[in-house]
Design a protein around this motif. Structure first.
Motif, mmCIF file in Angstrom:
data_model
loop_
_atom_site.group_PDB
_atom_site.id
_atom_site.type_symbol
_atom_site.label_atom_id
_atom_site.label_comp_id
_atom_site.label_asym_id
_atom_site.label_seq_id
_atom_site.Cartn_x
_atom_site.Cartn_y
_atom_site.Cartn_z
ATOM 1 N N UNK A 247 0.802 -1.220 0.000
ATOM 2 C CA UNK A 247 0.000 0.000 0.000
ATOM 3 C C UNK A 247 0.841 1.280 0.000
ATOM 4 N N UNK A 248 2.132 1.184 0.385
ATOM 5 C CA UNK A 248 2.929 2.389 0.576
ATOM 6 C C UNK A 248 3.977 2.611 -0.518
ATOM 7 N N UNK A 249 4.187 1.669 -1.443
ATOM 8 C CA UNK A 249 5.287 1.810 -2.396
ATOM 9 C C UNK A 249 4.928 2.814 -3.497
ATOM 10 N N UNK A 250 5.886 3.639 -3.824
ATOM 11 C CA UNK A 250 5.639 4.662 -4.837
ATOM 12 C C UNK A 250 6.366 4.328 -6.140
ATOM 13 N N UNK A 251 7.618 3.898 -6.010
ATOM 14 C CA UNK A 251 8.367 3.533 -7.214
ATOM 15 C C UNK A 251 7.717 2.381 -7.954
ATOM 16 N N UNK A 252 7.293 1.373 -7.213
ATOM 17 C CA UNK A 252 6.615 0.232 -7.834
ATOM 18 C C UNK A 252 5.329 0.683 -8.518
ATOM 19 N N UNK A 253 4.628 1.619 -7.884
ATOM 20 C CA UNK A 253 3.379 2.107 -8.471
ATOM 21 C C UNK A 253 3.646 2.770 -9.832
ATOM 22 N N UNK A 254 4.690 3.593 -9.885
ATOM 23 C CA UNK A 254 5.012 4.237 -11.165
ATOM 24 C C UNK A 254 5.504 3.215 -12.195
ATOM 25 N N UNK A 255 6.324 2.265 -11.739
ATOM 26 C CA UNK A 255 6.871 1.262 -12.659
ATOM 27 C C UNK A 255 5.742 0.423 -13.267
ATOM 28 N N UNK A 321 15.288 6.349 -14.050
ATOM 29 C CA UNK A 321 13.937 6.265 -14.616
ATOM 30 C C UNK A 321 13.133 5.170 -13.910
ATOM 31 N N UNK A 322 11.862 5.427 -13.585
ATOM 32 C CA UNK A 322 11.049 4.426 -12.874
ATOM 33 C C UNK A 322 10.945 3.080 -13.597
ATOM 34 N N UNK A 323 11.145 3.064 -14.929
ATOM 35 C CA UNK A 323 11.059 1.771 -15.617
ATOM 36 C C UNK A 323 12.324 0.938 -15.408
ATOM 37 N N UNK A 324 13.334 1.553 -14.803
ATOM 38 C CA UNK A 324 14.549 0.807 -14.464
ATOM 39 C C UNK A 324 14.521 0.383 -12.993
ATOM 40 N N UNK A 325 13.709 1.050 -12.196
ATOM 41 C CA UNK A 325 13.711 0.780 -10.762
ATOM 42 C C UNK A 325 12.279 0.629 -10.269
#
Lengths: 351, 186
Positions: A247-255, A321-325
């Motif tokens: 519920x708290x992840x931001x990078x995963x959400x963007x990826x 870039x979020x698609x790398x992380x």
């Protein structure tokens, strides 16, 4: 022979180059309400934050409609000005202390003036319980579902006893993920966010089992993105058009929303990653020379081209870039991803 | 030759935006604002209605995969609100393509998605895809007149062709909550 399609594509790239390297709008602000999915009795606070620029005046308006079980609206009030700020000091907040009552669809509009510009943030949300049975509940919607991208937040069963956490997490994801990434925020008028009234079950990838979809999944197939938010320690996965995330992840959400909303491919260096080359505005290339040839179009050079995985794939985006992380941290999309995002938003809006 | 013309066009048009730093910023800002305004002018208003709008709806067809071949249950077709959530492609890019044709064999549209029978997990250094795990899925099609045949292409090869039966356009309301693992939290 130089085809019309090629011409169209290259003109689009040329148009997008200055967009992708653009400076921020001046002034730039963003709006949110809290709680994101209020009950009829909840006080609702509207907040406007400033990113940049001079703002001379802000006005807040609202109108409210009744919504019935078929989703039809009635008794819509005239739009009313409820607050004015002159020479405002940010953040601006206004609280509607009495709540809106049940079965309401509330629309608010921040009108922002500054630097001889006037623009609006117009946002609609529903109060809970939402009377349209088994339909996604609008919590931050800005346009027609057919013309913008739609993302539905679905509570995992691990959230059953933590629904207040789920609601606040959805608000945080909108406010602290989608409104914090520079390019997504700039085009914030292109995203509708919903909450699903029915739970799903997020499954661990290593279990080999797919997510258990919500019983109203047939009502969610309009949405480009569907995320199951959970309170578990599992290896997240995507399948059947749904992805899972803590519920708290931001990078995963963007990826993951990069995959589902814009069809961005992975950019991390692993042979097992998901690589493909889109016919239009890719962020992966299947050969080095094509990537090097594309680099100047993104204000990059051949030295920015990086190899990924085996067999060889290539990217131009930077390492952040979020698609790398993924994971908790949030970084901004780099140029090729920005161009793909804008292409998707324009295609969606004009279809 | 095509590549050189492409680069030339990009440089020529982009160059017009990059004549000086100050002008670049001003023009770039204007171009961003133009794109924002364009999208704002097209986005329309949120529509909460649960009714099916025939001009903006899509069909779902049940499909299954036994590890070898695809089976389509054309006895079940579901019409749903909202346009097809996938962008049409001139050339499909992802591994699972859906192409639909009229009675004369003319291609009406196509899109591609990740393989719907696979699970994917993004974690460098670990297994990322489990193929063929999902045995039951849906194929979505735009609810438009004239679709006769549908072709599924998986991994670049034709995997299935099926005929879409005549469909009734009717409002379909799914108010059931019949899965034991789901809870209504509204």
């Amino acid at each position: 022979m130089y085809s019309y399609q090629s011409l169209k594509r290259n003109l689009f790239v040329a148009f997008c180059l200055p967009l992708a390297i653009a400076c921020k709008q001046n002034p730039e602000t963003f709006a949110i309400h809290s709680p994101i999915s209020p009950s009829g009795a909840d006080a609702v606070t509207f907040t406007l934050r400033r990113i940049d620029g001079n703002v001379s005046e802000v006005k807040l308006f609202e109108f409210v409609a009744n919504v019935n079980s078929a989703g039809d609206l009635s008794a819509t009030t005239p739009e009313t000005e409820i607050q004015t700020w002159n020479s405002p000091s940010f953040p601006l907040t206004f609280t509607r202390a009495s709540g809106y009552g049940s079965n309401k669809l509330v629309t608010y509009r921040f009108q922002v003036k500054g630097n001889d510009k006037t623009y609006n943030h117009t946002v609609t949300f529903a109060t809970r319980p939402y009377p349209v049975a088994n339909q996604a509940i609008p919590v931050y919607v800005v346009g027609n579902q057919d013309n913008v991208l739609n993302l539905v937040f679905i509570p995992d069963t691990s959230m059953n006893s933590r629904m207040n956490l789920f609601y606040s997490s959805v608000g945080s994801q909108i406010d602290s993920t989608f409104h914090q990434e520079d390019w997504v925020r700039r085009f914030r008028g292109s995203y509708n966010f919903f909450i699903n009234p029915v739970t799903a079950i997020a499954r661990d990838f290593d279990s080999g089992l797919s997510h258990v979809l919500p019983s109203n999944s047939s009502n969610l197939s309009f949405a480009q993105g569907k995320v199951i938010l959970h309170f578990q320690d599992i290896r997240d996965q995507a399948g059947s058009g749904y992805f899972s995330a803590e519920y708290y992840v931001r990078g995963t959400m963007l990826h993951e929303s990069g995959h589902s909303l814009y069809r961005l491919a992975d950019e991390y260096d692993a042979s097992s990653a998901s690589h493909w080359e889109e016919a239009e505005f890719p962020n992966n290339w299947d050969n080095k020379s094509d990537a090097e040839a594309a680099a100047p179009g993104y204000n990059k050079t051949a030295s920015d081209v990086q190899k990924m995985g085996t067999p060889d794939w290539y990217r131009i985006c930077n390492n952040l870039c979020p698609m790398r992380s993924s994971g908790v941290p949030l970084n901004n999309y780099d140029q090729p991803c920005k161009t793909r995002i804008l292409h998707t938003l324009l295609q969606t809006a004009s279809n | 030759m095509k590549k050189y013309i492409s680069i030339l066009i990009i440089f020529l048009v982009s160059g017009s935006f990059l004549t000086s730093c100050g002008q670049e910023k001003d023009k770039s800002k204007k171009e961003v604002e133009t794109a924002v305004n364009k999208i704002d002018s097209l986005k329309g208003k949120f529509n909460p209605s649960a009714a099916i709008n025939p001009s903006s709806s899509h069909w779902a067809v049940h499909a299954s995969f036994d590890g070898q071949q695809y089976t389509i249950d054309t006895s079940f077709t579901d019409i749903r609100a909202g346009k097809l959530p996938y962008i049409q492609e001139e050339k499909t890019s992802l591994p699972f393509a859906v192409k639909y044709y009229d009675a004369n064999g003319e291609l009406l549209g196509q899109y591609s998605i990740e393989n719907p029978t696979s699970l994917r997990s993004c974690e460098p250094g670990k297994e990322a895809v489990k193929p063929g795990v999902i045995s039951s899925f849906e194929i979505l099609l735009p609810a438009i007149e004239g679709i006769q045949n549908v072709q599924i292409v998986a991994g670049g090869k034709e995997a299935k062709v099926f005929q879409l039966p005549p469909l009734r356009r009717e409002v379909k309301s799914n108010n059931s909550n019949d899965k034991p693992d789901s809870t209504n939290v509204n």
